[in-house]
Scaffold this active site. Structure first.
Site, PDB file in Angstrom:
ATOM      1  N   GLY A   1       2.195  34.419   8.510  1.00 29.16           N
ATOM      2  CA  GLY A   1       1.036  34.238   7.635  1.00 29.16           C
ATOM      3  C   GLY A   1       1.031  32.827   7.069  1.00 29.16           C
ATOM      4  O   GLY A   1       2.090  32.274   6.778  1.00 29.16           O
TER       5      GLY A   1
ATOM      6  N   GLU B   1      10.529  35.685   7.669  1.00 35.18           N
ATOM      7  CA  GLU B   1      11.606  36.434   8.339  1.00 35.18           C
ATOM      8  C   GLU B   1      11.419  36.533   9.855  1.00 35.18           C
ATOM      9  O   GLU B   1      12.399  36.417  10.594  1.00 35.18           O
ATOM     10  CB  GLU B   1      11.731  37.850   7.740  1.00 35.18           C
TER      11      GLU B   1
ATOM     12  N   ASP C   1       5.529  35.692  -0.329  1.00 30.05           N
ATOM     13  CA  ASP C   1       6.208  36.899  -0.838  1.00 30.05           C
ATOM     14  C   ASP C   1       7.553  36.590  -1.501  1.00 30.05           C
ATOM     15  O   ASP C   1       8.087  37.423  -2.224  1.00 30.05           O
ATOM     16  CB  ASP C   1       6.458  37.886   0.307  1.00 30.05           C
TER      17      ASP C   1
ATOM     18  N   ARG D   1     -11.193  50.229 -19.899  1.00 27.81           N
ATOM     19  CA  ARG D   1     -10.875  50.784 -18.582  1.00 27.81           C
ATOM     20  C   ARG D   1      -9.418  50.570 -18.214  1.00 27.81           C
ATOM     21  O   ARG D   1      -8.762  49.677 -18.750  1.00 27.81           O
ATOM     22  CB  ARG D   1     -11.708  50.075 -17.504  1.00 27.81           C
TER      23      ARG D   1
ATOM     24  N   MET E   1      -0.159  40.999  -2.960  1.00 24.92           N
ATOM     25  CA  MET E   1       0.640  41.061  -1.735  1.00 24.92           C
ATOM     26  C   MET E   1       2.118  41.269  -2.066  1.00 24.92           C
ATOM     27  O   MET E   1       2.546  41.089  -3.204  1.00 24.92           O
ATOM     28  CB  MET E   1       0.429  39.817  -0.890  1.00 24.92           C
ATOM     29  N   GLY E   2       2.876  41.598  -1.056  1.00 24.51           N
ATOM     30  CA  GLY E   2       4.304  41.879  -1.232  1.00 24.51           C
ATOM     31  C   GLY E   2       4.643  43.070  -0.366  1.00 24.51           C
ATOM     32  O   GLY E   2       4.494  44.214  -0.778  1.00 24.51           O
TER      33      GLY E   2
ATOM     34  N   HIS F   1      -6.082  37.936   0.644  1.00 24.61           N
ATOM     35  CA  HIS F   1      -5.748  36.612   1.167  1.00 24.61           C
ATOM     36  C   HIS F   1      -6.109  35.461   0.235  1.00 24.61           C
ATOM     37  O   HIS F   1      -5.722  34.321   0.504  1.00 24.61           O
ATOM     38  CB  HIS F   1      -6.384  36.424   2.551  1.00 24.61           C
TER      39      HIS F   1
ATOM     40  N   ARG G   1      -3.216  33.524  -0.669  1.00 25.41           N
ATOM     41  CA  ARG G   1      -2.589  32.630   0.312  1.00 25.41           C
ATOM     42  C   ARG G   1      -3.394  31.369   0.577  1.00 25.41           C
ATOM     43  O   ARG G   1      -2.903  30.448   1.231  1.00 25.41           O
ATOM     44  CB  ARG G   1      -2.430  33.385   1.641  1.00 25.41           C
TER      45      ARG G   1
HETATM   46  O1  F6P Z   1       4.001  37.872   4.838  1.00 21.30           O
HETATM   47  C1  F6P Z   1       3.130  37.438   3.889  1.00 21.30           C
HETATM   48  C2  F6P Z   1       1.970  38.378   3.761  1.00 21.30           C
HETATM   49  O2  F6P Z   1       1.085  37.719   2.908  1.00 21.30           O
HETATM   50  C3  F6P Z   1       2.315  39.788   3.260  1.00 21.30           C
HETATM   51  O3  F6P Z   1       2.424  39.906   1.885  1.00 21.30           O
HETATM   52  C4  F6P Z   1       1.173  40.578   3.800  1.00 21.30           C
HETATM   53  O4  F6P Z   1       1.534  41.925   4.011  1.00 21.30           O
HETATM   54  C5  F6P Z   1       0.885  39.920   5.099  1.00 21.30           C
HETATM   55  O5  F6P Z   1       1.307  38.593   4.979  1.00 21.30           O
HETATM   56  C6  F6P Z   1      -0.576  39.980   5.487  1.00 21.30           C
HETATM   57  O6  F6P Z   1      -0.709  39.394   6.731  1.00 21.30           O
HETATM   58  P1  F6P Z   1      -2.054  39.163   7.536  1.00 21.30           P
HETATM   59  O7  F6P Z   1      -2.494  37.780   7.249  1.00 21.30           O
HETATM   60  O8  F6P Z   1      -1.661  39.321   8.950  1.00 21.30           O
HETATM   61  O9  F6P Z   1      -3.066  40.151   7.047  1.00 21.30           O
END
Ligand code: F6P
Length: 346
Positions: free
Chosen positions: A12, A104, A128, A163, A170-171, A276, A279
């Protein structure tokens, strides 16, 4: 002297990847080595897709999110034919070294490449922050900043409407983003993959707040959090399809939990999935600096002929650990740190 170094970014994407690429190129230029960008992660080794990199071509990328090389979840060690093709193409491209920037899976493949006696250096990347062998990966700080801002924003709307707001972050295997953004944003309940939860305990915590006169609650939950039900521990998948490293796609636990909270407590509940957004975009100053230090150190490993290593952060110092020592390991939140989140529950 005059080595040909291939660099790739795999898995990712993550804010700070371009800062690593830039730092590798600048340091390599000092050492009079040549850097070749391998496009789209390990896929570029199978398709011989490369781009030349020099100081000019990495100009203006320090603060840019994503990766100018592209990325993929391609696994060159999927089977023997892809592994052989990758080895053949490495020779064809005349590469002396590969610098693999990834998490990883990417670093697992890098380790396998080093076991074939090919010189490899790894750079740890993932929002992560779950890679073993390093205190922090770059990208994590940016993701936490984004998630914290989201929790802050969620706070005011949750309070205005009385509420329960569930925020899914993510994680996959570890709850670093959930724990950091939850603590920083003052979340009331933080749920992580490491410590499975029951709906009952979450609802009780929400009820206690309500009884104490707090009519809104914020729950931050990691996508990989496990819910304990009569059937055992359950995770929620957004797709059962597996990538080349065997990972399913997680997502949806926030919505499942939100529905159960509303059903059980009667309090109006909503869910927000950050996805996303965490990210994308520009890296924080912290991530730019960490990524830059990693890139320079990766080239210093090359200069020293110190291969089969991953550059790492040990406290405030840059270190090197063997790829072997981190293979197939995950760095999780320890119990004491997680318990800290409960100090702020009614
Ligand atoms: O490995 C990082 C990560 O952001 C995870 O937290 C998440 O599960 C995964 O990538 C999502 O990946 P993709 O971009 O393939 O949806």
């Amino acid at each position: 002297m005059n080595k040909r170094i291939g660099i790739l970014t795999g898995g990712g994407d993550c804010p700070g990847l371009n800062a690593v690429i830039r730092a590798v190129v600048w340091r390599a230029t000092q050492y009079q080595d040549k850097v070749i960008g391998i496009k789209n992660g390990w896929a570029g080794l199978l398709n011989c897709e490369t781009m030349p990199l020099d100081r000019k071509s990495v100009g203006g990328i320090l603060y840019r999110g994503g990766t100018i090389l592209g990325t993929s979840r391609t696994n060159i060690f999927k089977d023997s034919s892809t592994a052989n093709l990758a080895m053949k193409n490495i020779k064809k491209m005349g590469l002396d070294v590969v610098i693999a920037v990834g998490g990883e899976d990417t670093l697992g493949a890098a380790y396998k490449l080093s076991q074939k006696n090919f010189p490899v250096v790894g750079v740890p990347k993932t929002i992560d922050n779950d890679l073993a062998g390093t205190d922090f990966t770059f990208g994590f700080d940016t993701a936490v900043s984004i998630a914290t801002e989201a929790v802050d924003r969620i706070h005011t709307t949750a309070e205005s409407h009385n509420r329960v707001l569930v925020v899914e972050v993510m994680g996959r295997h570890a709850g670093w983003i959930a724990t950091y953004s939850g603590l920083a944003g003052g979340a009331d309940i933080i749920l992580v993959p490491e410590y499975p939860f029951t709906v009952e305990e979450v609802c009780n915590a929400v009820r206690r707040r309500h009884d104490a006169g707090k009519f809104f609650s914020i729950v931050v939950i990691a996508e990989g959090a496990q819910m304990v039900t009569k059937k055992g521990k359950e995770v929620v998948l957004s797709s059962k399809a597996k990538d080349e490293f065997g990972h399913v796609r997680l997502g949806g636990i926030g919505a499942v939990l939100a529905e159960k909270i509303e059903d059980e407590t009667g309090y109006e509940t909503r869910v927000t999935v950050l996805g996303h957004i965490q990210r994308g975009g520009t890296p924080t100053a912290h991530d730019r600096v960490l990524a830059t230090r990693y890139g320079v150190e990766a080239m210093d490993c090359v200069k020293d002929g110190d291969f089969g290593k991953m550059v790492a952060l040990n406290g405030t110092k840059i270190a090197r650990v063997s790829l072997k020592s981190i293979a197939k390991k995950i760095k999780t939140i320890d119990r004491d740190f997680y318990e800290l989140t409960k100090v702020f529950q009614y």
